[in-house]
Scaffold this motif. Structure first.
Motif, PDB file in Angstrom:
ATOM      1  N   MET A 170       1.137  -1.287  -0.133  1.00 55.52           N
ATOM      2  CA  MET A 170      -0.130   0.075   0.136  1.00 55.52           C
ATOM      3  C   MET A 170       0.818   1.483  -0.048  1.00 55.52           C
ATOM      4  SD  MET A 170      -1.163  -0.221   3.564  1.00 55.52           S
ATOM      5  CE  MET A 170      -0.822   0.742   5.315  1.00 55.52           C
ATOM      6  N   ARG A 171       0.496   2.534  -0.470  1.00 50.31           N
ATOM      7  CA  ARG A 171       0.820   3.403  -0.386  1.00 50.31           C
ATOM      8  C   ARG A 171       0.726   4.471   0.870  1.00 50.31           C
ATOM      9  NH1 ARG A 171       0.363   5.772  -6.356  1.00 50.31           N
ATOM     10  NH2 ARG A 171       0.239   3.374  -7.405  1.00 50.31           N
ATOM     11  N   ARG A 172       1.238   4.759   1.404  1.00 56.81           N
ATOM     12  CA  ARG A 172       1.743   5.067   3.174  1.00 56.81           C
ATOM     13  C   ARG A 172       1.252   6.556   3.060  1.00 56.81           C
ATOM     14  NH1 ARG A 172       2.107   0.976   6.561  1.00 56.81           N
ATOM     15  NH2 ARG A 172       3.778  -0.528   5.701  1.00 56.81           N
TER      16      ARG A 172
ATOM     17  N   VAL B  44     -11.338  11.943   0.654  1.00 61.27           N
ATOM     18  CA  VAL B  44     -11.708  13.131   1.295  1.00 61.27           C
ATOM     19  C   VAL B  44     -11.351  12.634   3.032  1.00 61.27           C
ATOM     20  CG1 VAL B  44     -14.015  14.081   1.204  1.00 61.27           C
ATOM     21  CG2 VAL B  44     -13.060  13.205  -0.874  1.00 61.27           C
ATOM     22  N   LEU B  45     -11.363  13.510   3.636  1.00 59.90           N
ATOM     23  CA  LEU B  45     -11.247  13.461   4.959  1.00 59.90           C
ATOM     24  C   LEU B  45     -12.246  14.390   5.936  1.00 59.90           C
ATOM     25  CD1 LEU B  45      -7.474  13.192   4.902  1.00 59.90           C
ATOM     26  CD2 LEU B  45      -8.449  11.431   5.648  1.00 59.90           C
ATOM     27  N   ARG B  46     -12.633  14.718   6.732  1.00 61.41           N
ATOM     28  CA  ARG B  46     -13.861  15.401   7.610  1.00 61.41           C
ATOM     29  C   ARG B  46     -12.443  14.569   8.987  1.00 61.41           C
ATOM     30  NH1 ARG B  46     -18.683  13.225   7.921  1.00 61.41           N
ATOM     31  NH2 ARG B  46     -19.423  14.359   6.045  1.00 61.41           N
ATOM     32  N   GLY B  47     -11.691  15.870   9.148  1.00 57.08           N
ATOM     33  CA  GLY B  47     -11.048  15.569  10.116  1.00 57.08           C
ATOM     34  C   GLY B  47      -9.893  14.247  10.466  1.00 57.08           C
ATOM     35  N   ALA B  48     -10.173  13.894  10.530  1.00 54.37           N
ATOM     36  CA  ALA B  48      -8.729  12.781  10.460  1.00 54.37           C
ATOM     37  C   ALA B  48      -9.807  11.817   9.415  1.00 54.37           C
ATOM     38  CB  ALA B  48      -8.212  12.286  11.194  1.00 54.37           C
ATOM     39  N   GLU B  49     -10.929  11.341   9.630  1.00 58.40           N
ATOM     40  CA  GLU B  49     -11.540  10.478   9.197  1.00 58.40           C
ATOM     41  C   GLU B  49     -12.032  10.333   7.564  1.00 58.40           C
ATOM     42  OE1 GLU B  49     -15.955   9.040   9.852  1.00 58.40           O
ATOM     43  OE2 GLU B  49     -16.153  10.967  11.277  1.00 58.40           O
ATOM     44  N   PRO B  50     -11.308   9.204   7.201  1.00 57.80           N
ATOM     45  CA  PRO B  50     -12.080   9.684   5.478  1.00 57.80           C
ATOM     46  C   PRO B  50     -13.384   8.858   5.324  1.00 57.80           C
ATOM     47  CG  PRO B  50     -10.975   7.112   6.738  1.00 57.80           C
ATOM     48  CD  PRO B  50     -11.016   7.695   7.739  1.00 57.80           C
ATOM     49  N   ILE B  51     -14.142  10.307   4.480  1.00 58.50           N
ATOM     50  CA  ILE B  51     -14.940   9.319   4.596  1.00 58.50           C
ATOM     51  C   ILE B  51     -16.288   9.078   2.977  1.00 58.50           C
ATOM     52  CG2 ILE B  51     -15.833  11.428   6.604  1.00 58.50           C
ATOM     53  CD1 ILE B  51     -16.661  13.405   4.450  1.00 58.50           C
ATOM     54  N   GLY B  52     -14.879   9.398   2.528  1.00 59.37           N
ATOM     55  CA  GLY B  52     -14.732   9.241   1.201  1.00 59.37           C
ATOM     56  C   GLY B  52     -13.592   9.877  -0.109  1.00 59.37           C
TER      57      GLY B  52
ATOM     58  N   LEU C   5      -7.001   5.423   9.323  1.00 61.64           N
ATOM     59  CA  LEU C   5      -7.091   5.945   7.667  1.00 61.64           C
ATOM     60  C   LEU C   5      -4.704   5.779   7.144  1.00 61.64           C
ATOM     61  CD1 LEU C   5      -7.036   6.154   4.957  1.00 61.64           C
ATOM     62  CD2 LEU C   5      -6.353   8.621   4.764  1.00 61.64           C
ATOM     63  N   ALA C   6      -4.744   4.117   7.085  1.00 67.68           N
ATOM     64  CA  ALA C   6      -2.908   4.316   7.031  1.00 67.68           C
ATOM     65  C   ALA C   6      -2.815   4.266   5.859  1.00 67.68           C
ATOM     66  CB  ALA C   6      -2.935   2.551   7.013  1.00 67.68           C
ATOM     67  N   GLY C   7      -3.257   4.245   4.989  1.00 70.59           N
ATOM     68  CA  GLY C   7      -2.765   4.352   3.157  1.00 70.59           C
ATOM     69  C   GLY C   7      -3.824   3.630   2.134  1.00 70.59           C
TER      70      GLY C   7
END
Length: 190
Positions: free
Chosen positions: A11-13, A41-49, A111-113
């Motif tokens: 994976m790409r980190r 697409v991030l909301r803060g550190a959370e990936p949402i899309g 999210l790790a990558g």
């Protein structure tokens, strides 16, 4: 496909992120600048899309004017995810099942990558359990033994002189050792 290689190994980190309120035109420019085909697409550190090159192209074709179009307008919500410990086979199955060329790699909901279809194809021949130097040494020993036998200096085992010339790549019925390579008569005489 090699089942021993994990998503975490290929994976790409590093990934490019965008906010859902960012403009699509600016995000597309960022994709070009960073030479990536997907943006998380991030909301803060959370990936949402995520937004892919294809999403940008489809929007550009559908709308004459991209002014006012945001990442949220075109992003794929709830993007497909995979854990870093999963095999490449699992990642491939997930890509096929979700009709996606990109997966977000998440561990403990963080999210790790990112792993792409290209990453999977490129890494599908890897095997972390194989010592490449050992394999190459075995291959050299086999070639040397075949060459020695063909020249009459080997152990008496019989090997065919037929094979592929290491210089020109043609099938030959009469290979011989020359400068450490098995070559056809034409290449030996050059």
């Amino acid at each position: 496909m090699n089942g021993n290689v994990t998503v975490g190994q290929v994976m790409r980190r590093d990934f490019v992120g965008a906010n859902e309120g960012d403009g699509l035109r600016e995000t597309a420019a960022l994709m070009l600048e960073e030479n990536v085909d997907t943006v998380v697409v991030l909301r803060g550190a959370e990936p949402i899309g995520m937004v892919t090159q294809r999403d940008v192209l489809e929007t550009a074709v559908e709308r004459a004017d991209l002014d006012g179009v945001t990442v949220a307008d075109v992003m794929r919500s709830n993007p497909p995810t995979v854990a870093p410990g999963e095999s490449l086979t699992t990642a491939t199955d997930q890509m096929s099942g979700t009709d996606s060329r990109h997966l977000l790699v998440t561990e403990d909901e963080e999210l790790a990558g990112v792993i792409t279809e290209h990453d999977v194809v490129t890494a599908s021949t890897l095997d972390p359990g194989v010592d490449r130097e050992h394999v190459e040494a075995d291959e050299r020993a086999t070639i040397e033994a075949a060459t020695a036998t063909a020249e009459g200096t080997g152990t008496g085992e019989e090997y065919s002189n037929q094979g592929i010339c290491e210089l020109c790549g043609t099938l030959s019925h009469d290979l011989s050792s020359f400068n450490g390579q098995l070559v056809c008569t034409d290449c030996k005489n050059v």
